[in-house]
Design a protein around this motif. Structure first.
Motif, PDB file in Angstrom:
ATOM      1  N   LYS A  28       0.827  -1.213   0.000  1.00 45.72           N
ATOM      2  CA  LYS A  28       0.000   0.000   0.000  1.00 45.72           C
ATOM      3  C   LYS A  28       0.860   1.261   0.000  1.00 45.72           C
ATOM      4  CE  LYS A  28      -3.384   2.465   2.895  1.00 45.72           C
ATOM      5  NZ  LYS A  28      -4.273   2.356   4.083  1.00 45.72           N
ATOM      6  N   TYR A  29       1.970   1.212   0.732  1.00 42.98           N
ATOM      7  CA  TYR A  29       2.828   2.399   0.839  1.00 42.98           C
ATOM      8  C   TYR A  29       4.024   2.358  -0.111  1.00 42.98           C
ATOM      9  CZ  TYR A  29      -0.093   3.876   4.687  1.00 42.98           C
ATOM     10  OH  TYR A  29      -1.175   4.287   5.439  1.00 42.98           O
ATOM     11  N   GLY A  30       3.864   1.608  -1.196  1.00 38.49           N
ATOM     12  CA  GLY A  30       4.804   1.697  -2.303  1.00 38.49           C
ATOM     13  C   GLY A  30       5.968   0.741  -2.278  1.00 38.49           C
ATOM     14  N   GLY A  31       5.968  -0.207  -1.346  1.00 42.51           N
ATOM     15  CA  GLY A  31       7.099  -1.100  -1.240  1.00 42.51           C
ATOM     16  C   GLY A  31       7.037  -2.283  -2.184  1.00 42.51           C
ATOM     17  N   SER A  32       8.137  -2.544  -2.862  1.00 44.94           N
ATOM     18  CA  SER A  32       8.272  -3.753  -3.680  1.00 44.94           C
ATOM     19  C   SER A  32       9.580  -4.478  -3.383  1.00 44.94           C
ATOM     20  CB  SER A  32       8.199  -3.412  -5.170  1.00 44.94           C
ATOM     21  OG  SER A  32       9.273  -2.553  -5.534  1.00 44.94           O
ATOM     22  N   ARG A  33      10.533  -3.736  -2.779  1.00 44.86           N
ATOM     23  CA  ARG A  33      11.821  -4.295  -2.382  1.00 44.86           C
ATOM     24  C   ARG A  33      12.105  -3.801  -0.962  1.00 44.86           C
ATOM     25  NH1 ARG A  33      14.574  -6.497  -6.464  1.00 44.86           N
ATOM     26  NH2 ARG A  33      16.601  -6.236  -5.436  1.00 44.86           N
ATOM     27  N   ALA A  34      11.902  -4.682   0.015  1.00 47.03           N
ATOM     28  CA  ALA A  34      11.922  -4.275   1.421  1.00 47.03           C
ATOM     29  C   ALA A  34      13.155  -4.794   2.145  1.00 47.03           C
ATOM     30  CB  ALA A  34      10.668  -4.776   2.130  1.00 47.03           C
ATOM     31  N   LEU A  35      13.916  -3.874   2.740  1.00 45.82           N
ATOM     32  CA  LEU A  35      14.955  -4.264   3.687  1.00 45.82           C
ATOM     33  C   LEU A  35      14.277  -4.468   5.038  1.00 45.82           C
ATOM     34  CD1 LEU A  35      18.194  -4.412   3.982  1.00 45.82           C
ATOM     35  CD2 LEU A  35      17.873  -2.273   5.259  1.00 45.82           C
ATOM     36  N   VAL A  36      14.431  -5.670   5.607  1.00 45.28           N
ATOM     37  CA  VAL A  36      13.769  -6.013   6.869  1.00 45.28           C
ATOM     38  C   VAL A  36      14.796  -5.937   7.992  1.00 45.28           C
ATOM     39  CG1 VAL A  36      12.493  -7.766   8.136  1.00 45.28           C
ATOM     40  CG2 VAL A  36      12.101  -7.465   5.681  1.00 45.28           C
ATOM     41  N   VAL A  37      14.558  -5.053   8.962  1.00 48.08           N
ATOM     42  CA  VAL A  37      15.479  -4.788  10.057  1.00 48.08           C
ATOM     43  C   VAL A  37      14.943  -5.429  11.326  1.00 48.08           C
ATOM     44  CG1 VAL A  37      16.641  -2.988  11.388  1.00 48.08           C
ATOM     45  CG2 VAL A  37      16.108  -2.599   8.968  1.00 48.08           C
ATOM     46  N   TYR A  38      15.785  -6.175  12.030  1.00 52.14           N
ATOM     47  CA  TYR A  38      15.329  -6.878  13.232  1.00 52.14           C
ATOM     48  C   TYR A  38      16.517  -7.149  14.144  1.00 52.14           C
ATOM     49  CZ  TYR A  38      17.033 -10.860  10.482  1.00 52.14           C
ATOM     50  OH  TYR A  38      17.806 -11.703   9.719  1.00 52.14           O
ATOM     51  N   GLY A  39      16.222  -7.680  15.341  1.00 56.62           N
ATOM     52  CA  GLY A  39      17.273  -8.010  16.292  1.00 56.62           C
ATOM     53  C   GLY A  39      17.722  -9.448  16.148  1.00 56.62           C
ATOM     54  N   GLU A  40      18.115 -10.026  17.263  1.00 58.74           N
ATOM     55  CA  GLU A  40      18.634 -11.389  17.226  1.00 58.74           C
ATOM     56  C   GLU A  40      17.860 -12.343  18.135  1.00 58.74           C
ATOM     57  OE1 GLU A  40      23.352 -10.726  16.374  1.00 58.74           O
ATOM     58  OE2 GLU A  40      22.653 -10.428  18.428  1.00 58.74           O
ATOM     59  N   GLY A  41      16.843 -11.861  18.808  1.00 57.27           N
ATOM     60  CA  GLY A  41      16.197 -12.647  19.847  1.00 57.27           C
ATOM     61  C   GLY A  41      14.896 -13.291  19.451  1.00 57.27           C
ATOM     62  N   SER A  42      13.814 -12.872  20.145  1.00 54.01           N
ATOM     63  CA  SER A  42      12.534 -13.564  20.039  1.00 54.01           C
ATOM     64  C   SER A  42      11.898 -13.439  18.656  1.00 54.01           C
ATOM     65  CB  SER A  42      11.566 -13.037  21.103  1.00 54.01           C
ATOM     66  OG  SER A  42      11.314 -11.662  20.930  1.00 54.01           O
ATOM     67  N   VAL A  43      12.228 -12.404  17.918  1.00 57.85           N
ATOM     68  CA  VAL A  43      11.683 -12.256  16.566  1.00 57.85           C
ATOM     69  C   VAL A  43      12.068 -13.453  15.699  1.00 57.85           C
ATOM     70  CG1 VAL A  43      11.875 -10.911  14.438  1.00 57.85           C
ATOM     71  CG2 VAL A  43      11.562  -9.743  16.611  1.00 57.85           C
ATOM     72  N   GLY A  55       4.981 -13.835   4.179  1.00 55.79           N
ATOM     73  CA  GLY A  55       3.856 -13.016   3.727  1.00 55.79           C
ATOM     74  C   GLY A  55       4.268 -11.998   2.689  1.00 55.79           C
ATOM     75  N   LEU A  56       5.442 -11.417   2.870  1.00 55.48           N
ATOM     76  CA  LEU A  56       5.952 -10.467   1.882  1.00 55.48           C
ATOM     77  C   LEU A  56       6.211 -11.168   0.553  1.00 55.48           C
ATOM     78  CD1 LEU A  56       8.461  -8.553   4.186  1.00 55.48           C
ATOM     79  CD2 LEU A  56       6.336  -7.624   3.268  1.00 55.48           C
ATOM     80  N   ALA A  57       6.806 -12.345   0.619  1.00 52.44           N
ATOM     81  CA  ALA A  57       7.078 -13.094  -0.615  1.00 52.44           C
ATOM     82  C   ALA A  57       5.786 -13.442  -1.344  1.00 52.44           C
ATOM     83  CB  ALA A  57       7.866 -14.359  -0.287  1.00 52.44           C
ATOM     84  N   ALA A  58       4.754 -13.800  -0.579  1.00 51.43           N
ATOM     85  CA  ALA A  58       3.466 -14.141  -1.189  1.00 51.43           C
ATOM     86  C   ALA A  58       2.860 -12.933  -1.900  1.00 51.43           C
ATOM     87  CB  ALA A  58       2.503 -14.664  -0.125  1.00 51.43           C
ATOM     88  N   GLU A  59       3.195 -11.749  -1.421  1.00 48.78           N
ATOM     89  CA  GLU A  59       2.705 -10.507  -2.033  1.00 48.78           C
ATOM     90  C   GLU A  59       3.646 -10.047  -3.150  1.00 48.78           C
ATOM     91  OE1 GLU A  59      -0.223  -7.451  -2.196  1.00 48.78           O
ATOM     92  OE2 GLU A  59      -0.190  -9.279  -0.966  1.00 48.78           O
ATOM     93  N   LYS A  60       4.642 -10.926  -3.475  1.00 51.60           N
ATOM     94  CA  LYS A  60       5.631 -10.625  -4.511  1.00 51.60           C
ATOM     95  C   LYS A  60       6.474  -9.398  -4.172  1.00 51.60           C
ATOM     96  CE  LYS A  60       3.360 -12.981  -8.348  1.00 51.60           C
ATOM     97  NZ  LYS A  60       2.519 -13.812  -7.474  1.00 51.60           N
ATOM     98  N   ILE A  61       6.778  -9.261  -2.876  1.00 49.85           N
ATOM     99  CA  ILE A  61       7.685  -8.228  -2.401  1.00 49.85           C
ATOM    100  C   ILE A  61       9.030  -8.891  -2.110  1.00 49.85           C
ATOM    101  CG2 ILE A  61       8.159  -6.580  -0.544  1.00 49.85           C
ATOM    102  CD1 ILE A  61       5.069  -6.365  -0.226  1.00 49.85           C
ATOM    103  N   THR A  62      10.073  -8.426  -2.769  1.00 47.19           N
ATOM    104  CA  THR A  62      11.407  -8.987  -2.583  1.00 47.19           C
ATOM    105  C   THR A  62      11.986  -8.508  -1.253  1.00 47.19           C
ATOM    106  OG1 THR A  62      11.700  -8.888  -4.970  1.00 47.19           O
ATOM    107  CG2 THR A  62      13.668  -9.284  -3.652  1.00 47.19           C
TER     108      THR A  62
END
Length: 393
Positions: A28-43, A55-62
């Motif tokens: 919706k907000y224009g993303g097609s190639r997303a850098l995903v930022v996260y930590g090292e723990g529970s995520v 889910g991003l891959a299913a939406e054809k977002i790289t």
């Protein structure tokens, strides 16, 4: 009440299963190639990262992952993320986590949109930020409020400096908030998050506009702030007794966002002295942000009490049900101890510090003589040195 402009453009999706909307929101907000930022723990351990990326891959977002965000997010991690985002041609930054991942994602978005400027210069005010890349948030811990705020804090470990940047370019395009995602956060980080929520409100509650005896007309903002603090105080023990208490976690999570999206300070300025004092502790000793705040609050409060005892008395009466300013300070510190957060340097785990360390922190807190800190009582180096010394037990 002073005039104000209030703009919170972040779209919020709250409740069970909210994270299932992430891919559609990125699109919706224009993303097609997303850098995903996260930590090292529970995520990672909980499977949330895999769920979101699938889910991003299913939406054809790289997707390009960028993991390893640490508490007091490091400038080196941000710079590495910018380099990765540019090589990947990212058009969207997605944070999955708490304040550290979110603040890092904000900085990466700014640096990616401005590749010819070293991102640290935005935090030192050497360069003005005029554009950024769109970014969104999947929140996993109730704490920093960065998911709806206009602020972000980064630590330059090479210089031992922790600095904040306030700008509406820091507002995420969207935030998804499912209280169930906080269930796997351990007790101590949860407690530090609760402390941060309270301090975001207290640092707006004590300002220059409340130094007239506590009677200045700002009734709505005061009432909102007092209700939020009372809600946090009532639900914090429930959360810490049962991390899977959905109702209590949902109240804390929403309070976290409201405490730092600006609404708790409308019609007056902000103080944030305690945050500035705490940033120096975090920057030098790499201690949890919330713990640095509870370490400093009591020493700050007693030092500035004479500026407006009535304001502290109001906090005591409206939030704690006590009458005197001294009781209000004591009750607040007692609450910090109840949730297991420190109130002095020894409890913080850094021990009593030598005078030269205290002096260096006080000097750094004033940006080496370039500013006074706060507004309730503007603090110079001598004031800051006295407050640090009071906490240095």
């Amino acid at each position: 009440m002073q005039a104000f402009t209030f703009h919170t453009p972040t779209e919020i999706i709250f409740g069970k299963g909210a994270e299932d909307n992430t891919a559609a929101l990125v699109r919706k907000y224009g993303g097609s190639r997303a850098l995903v930022v996260y930590g090292e723990g529970s995520v990672v351990r909980s499977g949330l990262l895999d769920k979101i990326t699938a889910g991003l891959a299913a939406e054809k977002i790289t997707v390009e992952p960028h993991g390893g965000a640490m508490p007091n997010p490091h400038l080196s991690f941000v710079r590495a993320g910018i380099k990765k985002a540019l090589a990947f041609n990212a058009d969207f930054i997605l944070a999955i986590g708490g304040g550290s991942a979110i603040d890092a994602a904000k900085a990466i978005a700014h640096g990616t949109a401005n590749p010819d400027t070293d991102v640290w210069k935005f935090w030192t005010r050497e360069e003005a930020l005029t554009k950024t890349l769109p970014f969104g948030v999947v929140l996993t811990i109730s704490a920093a409020g960065s998911e709806t705020s206009n602020s972000a804090v980064i630590t330059n470990t090479e210089l031992g400096l922790k600095r904040g940047l306030g700008t509406d370019f820091n507002r995420p395009r969207f935030t998804v908030m499912n209280p169930e995602l906080t269930f796997t956060v351990p007790k101590y980080p949860t407690a530090c998050g609760i402390a941060d929520i309270l301090m975001h409100t207290l640092d707006r509650y004590f300002t220059a506009e409340t130094t007239d005896g506590g009677t200045q007309s700002n009734e709505t903002t005061d009432a909102l702030a007092e209700a939020l603090m009372a809600t946090v105080i009532a639900n914090a023990p429930k959360v810490l007794a049962n991390l899977c208490d959905y109702h209590a976690q949902s109240e804390i999570m929403w309070c976290g966002s409201l405490s730092h999206n600006g609404i708790m300070g409308l019609g007056r300025g902000m103080d944030f002295s305690v945050h500035q004092l705490g940033h120096e502790l975090s920057g030098k000793f790499d201690v949890p942000h919330g713990a640095s705040l509870t370490t400093m609050w009591g020493a700050w409060a007693r030092y500035v009490l004479s500026v407006n005892p009535a304001r502290f008395a109001r906090l005591g009466k409206q939030v704690w049900g006590v009458e005197t300013p001294e009781e209000a300070i004591g009750k607040t510190e007692d609450f910090f101890r109840v949730i297991g957060t420190p109130t002095n340097f020894t409890e913080l785990g850094i021990g009593v510090q030598p005078p030269e360390v205290i002096d260096a922190m006080a000097e750094s807190c004033t940006f080496f003589g370039k500013r006074l800190v706060g507004s309730f009582k503007p603090l110079g180096k001598a004031d800051i040195l006295a407050i640090y010394s009071a906490a240095n037990v």
